[in-house]
Design an enzyme around this catalytic site. Structure first.
Site, short mmCIF file in Angstrom:
data_model
loop_
_atom_site.label_atom_id
_atom_site.label_comp_id
_atom_site.label_asym_id
_atom_site.label_seq_id
_atom_site.Cartn_x
_atom_site.Cartn_y
_atom_site.Cartn_z
N CYS A 279 7.84 16.19 16.02
CA CYS A 279 6.64 15.99 16.83
C CYS A 279 6.30 14.51 16.95
CB CYS A 279 5.47 16.76 16.21
SG CYS A 279 3.90 16.51 17.07
N CYS B 261 2.58 13.71 16.82
CA CYS B 261 1.99 13.83 15.47
C CYS B 261 2.31 12.62 14.62
CB CYS B 261 2.53 15.09 14.77
SG CYS B 261 2.28 16.63 15.66
N ASP B 262 3.54 12.13 14.72
CA ASP B 262 4.03 11.17 13.74
C ASP B 262 4.42 9.80 14.30
OD1 ASP B 262 3.80 13.18 11.81
OD2 ASP B 262 5.79 13.95 12.29
#
Length: 324
Positions: A133, A136-137
């Site tokens: 992701c 997300c990261d």
């Protein structure tokens, strides 16, 4: 006893809920305890969903889906389905917290899950430089050298997004051409931070506490070489989430739930499926939403055919008659 339960909280599930709620079926939607909202929760700007000419962030779009479903009376439960009983007139859905819900009809719209590489290092390094992701990261890789594995639209989107943070982004693909749409390919090709590594696959991921690099294997010659990295993002596709219905519903050779023609009708009466879990080809938010609408309409017609204004009561009467 309810008229309808919807399992899944992506575009298909929430669209089905909107239609079912407006039909006064008072749907219960099981949204999961963790992955609420489906894949769009991990997507950056969505530019191809109708009605948003300026684009919309994936999580914002899913928030609107949920708000619209709840506006018409959908009840949302944040838990995981652990067991299903789908044969017979009464469908039973058991949750992780021990609760059990019954309904005359079920719509199964669980979407798909990120596909993994199948390497032993994945479990150890997941969350430690290895990610599925970018949204997300990505923030954690400022001025780092990273790689994205894959050749489809998702991989191109991930790679392009990650250039906001990383100093260098490699795209590793096992072939010499991409499956991504032309516009997504061109965006990646035009980005000076992105470099493509063709005809290559990951043979091993290196690192103990965090990703430090990978071993690349040439898919043509078999030769191997190392590549130093600070992070690795996997974008090689998804698999339909059908584990709860294995042995219960018929599946296609692709592993998706089999449905009748263009309908959402599965191999069991009163059980309907929608979204990516029945679609191995298109897998778009708009097609999933359309599929959810079809499932709700199919379910509504099924419930109406039971011959009772209260479908749940009709099913209970049927089951009682069978038992006696």
């Amino acid at each position: 006893m309810r008229d309808i339960i919807i399992i899944g909280s992506g575009p298909a599930g929430f669209t089905a809920a909107i239609y079912a709620a407006r039909a006064q079926l008072k749907p219960l939607l099981i949204a999961s305890s963790v992955e609420i909202g489906g894949e769009l929760m991990n997507t950056t700007e969505v530019e191809n969903y109708p009605g948003f000419p300026e684009g919309i962030m994936g999580p914002d779009l899913m928030t609107k889906f949920q708000e619209q479903a709840e506006r018409f009376g959908t009840e949302v439960v944040y838990d995981d389905v652990v067991e299903l009983e789908l044969d017979g007139p009464v469908k039973r859905v058991k949750l992780g917290n021990g609760d059990e819900h019954e309904a005359a009809a079920v719509i199964y719209a669980t979407g798909s899950a990120y596909r993994k590489l199948g390497l032993p290092e994945e479990e150890v390094l997941s969350g430690h430089g290895l990610s599925w992701c970018a949204t997300c990261d990505g923030f954690f890789f400022r001025e780092k050298t990273i790689a994205v594995i894959g050749g489809g639209d998702s991989a191109m989107e991930e790679a392009t997004f990650l250039t906001r943070f990383a100093s260098k982004v490699y795209v590793i693909h096992r072939r010499d051409s991409l499956k991504a749409s032309k516009i997504m390919q061109q965006r990646a090709f035009d980005n000076e931070k992105i470099e493509f590594i063709w005809n290559s696959e990951i043979a091993a991921i290196h690192g103990t506490e965090a990703v430090t690099g990978v071993t690349l294997r040439d898919t043509v010659t078999g030769d191997e070489r190392g590549l130093d990295l600070d992070g690795l993002f996997v974008a090689i596709g998804n698999d339909p989430r059908t584990h709860l219905v294995h042995g219960k519903l018929d599946l296609t050779p692709e592993g998706t739930i089999a449905v009748e023609g263009r309908t959402s009708k599965t191999s069991l009466p009163g059980v309907f499926a929608a979204g990516d879990v029945i679609d191995p080809h298109y897998r778009q938010a708009i097609t999933a939403a359309g599929s959810g609408a079809a499932a709700a309409l199919d379910a509504e017609h099924y419930l109406a055919a039971l011959g009772n204004e209260n479908a749940a009561e009709a099913v209970l009467e049927t089951e009682f008659a069978v038992i006696t």
